[in-house]
Design an enzyme around this catalytic site. Structure first.
Site, PDB file in Angstrom:
ATOM      1  N   HIS A 113       0.854  -1.194   0.000  1.00 50.58           N
ATOM      2  CA  HIS A 113       0.000   0.000   0.000  1.00 50.58           C
ATOM      3  C   HIS A 113       0.892   1.247   0.000  1.00 50.58           C
ATOM      4  O   HIS A 113       1.888   1.287   0.734  1.00 50.58           O
ATOM      5  CB  HIS A 113      -0.904  -0.024   1.233  1.00 50.58           C
ATOM      6  CG  HIS A 113      -1.844   1.129   1.278  1.00 50.58           C
ATOM      7  ND1 HIS A 113      -2.956   1.210   0.462  1.00 50.58           N
ATOM      8  CD2 HIS A 113      -1.819   2.284   2.004  1.00 50.58           C
ATOM      9  CE1 HIS A 113      -3.573   2.345   0.695  1.00 50.58           C
ATOM     10  NE2 HIS A 113      -2.903   3.018   1.622  1.00 50.58           N
ATOM     11  N   GLY A 147      -9.980  -6.503   6.732  1.00 49.29           N
ATOM     12  CA  GLY A 147     -10.190  -5.057   6.782  1.00 49.29           C
ATOM     13  C   GLY A 147      -9.562  -4.357   5.578  1.00 49.29           C
ATOM     14  O   GLY A 147      -8.937  -4.983   4.722  1.00 49.29           O
ATOM     15  N   ASP A 149      -6.782  -2.368   4.070  1.00 48.23           N
ATOM     16  CA  ASP A 149      -5.373  -2.032   4.282  1.00 48.23           C
ATOM     17  C   ASP A 149      -4.984  -2.143   5.758  1.00 48.23           C
ATOM     18  O   ASP A 149      -4.200  -1.338   6.271  1.00 48.23           O
ATOM     19  CB  ASP A 149      -5.055  -0.630   3.735  1.00 48.23           C
ATOM     20  CG  ASP A 149      -5.302  -0.541   2.230  1.00 48.23           C
ATOM     21  OD1 ASP A 149      -4.961  -1.508   1.530  1.00 48.23           O
ATOM     22  OD2 ASP A 149      -5.853   0.477   1.770  1.00 48.23           O
TER      23      ASP A 149
HETATM   24  C1  GAR Z   1       0.611   0.590  -6.072  1.00 46.36           C
HETATM   25  O1  GAR Z   1       1.005   1.884  -5.747  1.00 46.36           O
HETATM   26  C2  GAR Z   1       0.074  -0.140  -4.869  1.00 46.36           C
HETATM   27  O2  GAR Z   1       0.759   0.202  -3.677  1.00 46.36           O
HETATM   28  C3  GAR Z   1      -1.345   0.352  -4.819  1.00 46.36           C
HETATM   29  O3  GAR Z   1      -1.749   0.338  -6.174  1.00 46.36           O
HETATM   30  C4  GAR Z   1      -0.608   0.596  -6.994  1.00 46.36           C
HETATM   31  C5  GAR Z   1      -0.532  -0.480  -8.042  1.00 46.36           C
HETATM   32  O4  GAR Z   1       0.502  -0.221  -8.942  1.00 46.36           O
HETATM   33  N1  GAR Z   1      -2.171  -0.478  -3.994  1.00 46.36           N
HETATM   34  C6  GAR Z   1      -3.116  -0.019  -3.197  1.00 46.36           C
HETATM   35  O5  GAR Z   1      -3.447   1.147  -3.142  1.00 46.36           O
HETATM   36  C7  GAR Z   1      -3.818  -1.079  -2.336  1.00 46.36           C
HETATM   37  N2  GAR Z   1      -4.600  -0.479  -1.344  1.00 46.36           N
HETATM   38  P1  GAR Z   1       1.085  -1.391  -9.856  1.00 46.36           P
HETATM   39  O6  GAR Z   1      -0.128  -2.012 -10.555  1.00 46.36           O
HETATM   40  O7  GAR Z   1       1.977  -0.694 -10.829  1.00 46.36           O
HETATM   41  O8  GAR Z   1       1.797  -2.371  -8.969  1.00 46.36           O
END
Ligand code: GAR
Length: 213
Positions: A113, A147, A149
């Site tokens: 996250h 939950g 995150d």
């Molecule tokens: C990343 O920044 C990840 O941390 C976030 O989505 C993005 C996916 O990027 N995840 C969340 O926000 C989960 N709550 P990616 O597809 O390039 O890995």
């Protein structure tokens, strides 16, 4: 002794850069794991195309149009179980998992996250962090519970907020840290002794576990 590569499934919904970073870490021998499944709930996810081009086993289980959340999860579970994956890495997988799903893989699901949890769970978190005026943000890898995150924290990296940052520039610098952190955190779980005490993930001597070898 050569360590066995642990079979892992990576679940994505979009770009898939964290999946790519995990894959690269396995290829370079920095992570004793092999990706046995890349699964997306979105057919057009760029990451799934990339996974196919790498010759990895992929699956698309569309969440849109699914009969119910439960029915969708059953299909996802089937794919994971068929793949033989022992760990599940959520990498930009934008679905909340039910208690039943989480209970089927106890302490074997990880998420990344882009904030220092418990601050700023959910969506649009870089903008939320900037709006709040934080001086430091970062990223978190945590074990997944039902939950949003939440779940015990395995590792975090801090990133300074710079004057002039907008959500995109902050997200870019955090993402670079995400790519290193995810493989590091999973690697520790796969290679070190650890246990959970309350909300804390304790490693090695801290966990009170003596290695026999
Ligand atoms: C990343 O920044 C990840 O941390 C976030 O989505 C993005 C996916 O990027 N995840 C969340 O926000 C989960 N709550 P990616 O597809 O390039 O890995």
């Amino acid at each position: 002794m050569t360590r066995r590569a642990t079979p892992i499934a990576v679940l994505i919904s979009g770009r898939g850069s964290n999946f790519e970073a995990l894959h690269q870490a396995t290829e370079e021998g920095r992570l004793p794991a092999r990706i046995v499944l890349v699964l997306s709930n979105v057919a057009s996810a760029a990451g799934i195309e990339h996974a196919r081009s790498l010759g990895l086993h992929t699956a698309v289980v569309p969440s849109r149009g699914a009969e119910s959340r439960a029915a969708h999860e059953v299909r996802v579970r089937e794919e994971i179980e068929q793949s033989g994956a022992e760990w599940i890495c959520l990498a930009g997988y934008m679905r909340l998992l039910s208690e039943e799903f989480v209970a089927a893989f106890p302490n074997r699901i990880l998420n990344i996250h882009p904030s220092l949890l418990p601050s700023f769970p959910g969506l649009d978190v870089q903008q939320a962090a900037l709006d709040h005026g934080v001086r430091i943000s970062g990223c978190t890898v945590h074990l997944v519970d039902a939950g949003l995150d939440s779940g015990p924290i395995v590792g975090q990296r801090a990133v300074d907020v710079r004057s002039g940052d907008d959500a995109a520039s902050l997200a870019r610098r955090i993402l670079r840290q995400e790519h290193e952190l995810y493989a590091d955190a999973l690697g520790r779980l796969l290679t070190e002794d650890w246990r959970i005490e309350g909300r804390r993930v304790l490693f090695g001597p801290e966990a009170g576990i003596e290695r026999a070898d």
